[in-house]
Design a protein around this motif. Sequence first.
Motif, PDB file in Angstrom:
ATOM      1  N   GLY A 184       0.812  -1.215   0.000  1.00 19.27           N
ATOM      2  CA  GLY A 184       0.000   0.000   0.000  1.00 19.27           C
ATOM      3  C   GLY A 184       0.844   1.262   0.000  1.00 19.27           C
ATOM      4  O   GLY A 184       0.503   2.253  -0.669  1.00 19.27           O
ATOM      5  N   ALA A 185       1.971   1.247   0.728  1.00 10.75           N
ATOM      6  CA  ALA A 185       2.867   2.406   0.732  1.00 10.75           C
ATOM      7  C   ALA A 185       3.427   2.657  -0.665  1.00 10.75           C
ATOM      8  O   ALA A 185       3.553   3.810  -1.110  1.00 10.75           O
ATOM      9  N   GLY A 186       3.748   1.596  -1.373  1.00  8.33           N
ATOM     10  CA  GLY A 186       4.245   1.754  -2.738  1.00  8.33           C
ATOM     11  C   GLY A 186       3.195   2.302  -3.677  1.00  8.33           C
ATOM     12  O   GLY A 186       3.472   3.186  -4.503  1.00  8.33           O
ATOM     13  N   TYR A 187       1.965   1.802  -3.567  1.00  4.53           N
ATOM     14  CA  TYR A 187       0.878   2.326  -4.398  1.00  4.53           C
ATOM     15  C   TYR A 187       0.647   3.809  -4.105  1.00  4.53           C
ATOM     16  O   TYR A 187       0.381   4.599  -5.022  1.00  4.53           O
ATOM     17  N   ALA A 188       0.730   4.211  -2.825  1.00  3.87           N
ATOM     18  CA  ALA A 188       0.497   5.614  -2.457  1.00  3.87           C
ATOM     19  C   ALA A 188       1.566   6.527  -3.059  1.00  3.87           C
ATOM     20  O   ALA A 188       1.251   7.622  -3.560  1.00  3.87           O
ATOM     21  N   LEU A 189       2.835   6.108  -3.023  1.00  2.00           N
ATOM     22  CA  LEU A 189       3.903   6.937  -3.582  1.00  2.00           C
ATOM     23  C   LEU A 189       3.723   7.120  -5.086  1.00  2.00           C
ATOM     24  O   LEU A 189       3.897   8.235  -5.610  1.00  2.00           O
ATOM     25  N   SER A 190       3.367   6.060  -5.786  1.00  2.00           N
ATOM     26  CA  SER A 190       3.132   6.179  -7.224  1.00  2.00           C
ATOM     27  C   SER A 190       1.956   7.112  -7.515  1.00  2.00           C
ATOM     28  O   SER A 190       1.983   7.889  -8.471  1.00  2.00           O
ATOM     29  N   ALA A 191       0.924   7.052  -6.684  1.00  2.00           N
ATOM     30  CA  ALA A 191      -0.234   7.931  -6.883  1.00  2.00           C
ATOM     31  C   ALA A 191       0.162   9.396  -6.743  1.00  2.00           C
ATOM     32  O   ALA A 191      -0.240  10.250  -7.544  1.00  2.00           O
ATOM     33  N   LEU A 192       0.973   9.703  -5.738  1.00  5.80           N
ATOM     34  CA  LEU A 192       1.366  11.091  -5.504  1.00  5.80           C
ATOM     35  C   LEU A 192       2.253  11.646  -6.611  1.00  5.80           C
ATOM     36  O   LEU A 192       2.322  12.862  -6.811  1.00  5.80           O
ATOM     37  N   SER A 193       2.932  10.771  -7.342  1.00  2.00           N
ATOM     38  CA  SER A 193       3.822  11.244  -8.412  1.00  2.00           C
ATOM     39  C   SER A 193       3.055  11.748  -9.626  1.00  2.00           C
ATOM     40  O   SER A 193       3.593  12.530 -10.422  1.00  2.00           O
TER      41      SER A 193
END
Length: 421
Positions: free
Chosen positions: A101-110
């Motif tokens: 989930g942390a990885g998905y969140a970082l990609s979303a913010l980019s």
Amino acid sequence: MYLSAGRAADAAGGVARREAGRRALRLVAPNVVALGAVSLITDVSAEMVTAVLPLYLVAGLGLSPLAFGFVDGLYGGAGALVRLAGGHLADRRARHKLVAGAGYALSALSKPALMAAASVPAVAAVLVADRVGKGVRTAPRDALISLSSPPGAQGRAFGLHRAMDTTGALLGPLFAFAVLSAAHQDYDPVFVASFCFAVLGLLVLWLFVRDRDGAAGGSVRATLAVLRRARFARLCAAAALLGVSTVSDSFVYLLLQRAVDLPVRYFPLLPVGTAATYLLLAVPLGVVADRAGRGRVFLAGHAFLLLVYGLLLSPIGGAALVAGCLALHGAFYAATDGVLMAIAGPLLPEGTRAGGLAVLQTGQALARFGGSLAFGAAWTWWGPHTALWAGAVSLATAGACAAALVGTRRPAERNRLEADA
């Protein structure tokens, strides 16, 4: 009479094949389906950006093939080393869902950050952040798929997940094309829509994916110790050899666009052909891999890619070239992406499953980064035709070496698999 009997036999065979397909899919756990839904939505987000990126960088910002090869390789390999950290952390805390989930969140913010990136270094920095997010999430996600599935159904589980993931890859370029057309070739609305899909994917992950209970893993040394397992080490070496000999998707699409003189406005649609074939073949080839040998299917996939190179080097042109290349390109991914994880998963203990898959994925990603950079340099110095010849020779040689490393015998678990099915 004989004709009627033949028709009856054909009908019975068709019913039996459909029933076998239903039995195969019943072995896929609900958690795998939920993860597939997350990947479908997230891939719509990712592919909306990926579909326009090559043309934006080369035609919009004026990058040379060598510079584009570096950025493209960076985009594919930026999260490679982070995969080790993500996989190890997921094993160490037994929290695969949280780390993914942390990885998905970082990609979303980019995604919205791309709107503020006005220079090549800024764009590269944002792409690195996006790929770091992908690197963090990939191994924990694949470990959840593997841990949620019985050993004899690994191929079909990854096949179904990759089919759903590829549905997103199919829809993403279509959304990008539609948004670009409506926005009169303005890229900012594409990035906004991409961000919205990424947030939706996070919500589905939070609500429907369940973590797997299990013991926490050990140290980084314990994670890296998976390379002492002979079969797994040979698989890593084979994946790296083939990865460094693989021409990236972006270069394949650029070569195809040049070969048929495709109008630039249709360039974002090229990945749709690859995704459509991948979607159709991912589950069938996953089932075939479980039954006939995952190593065989994995190596056959690279033979499909070699045929793509052959078509691009041939005098064939027009729609036949486009259809042939994109169909074979999709078959390459259907036979290799999930199948490689299905080969590796059962070779690893549960406590190091995510970390071990991260080791494999990192080696492959770094190899592909080197391959992308090498192909970009070869194109710059020798031209696209000679560079592609060199890539074809390299892939054929790597395929022969990988066959010796991976092997092509039927899987030892076949009798157990047939009993499960």
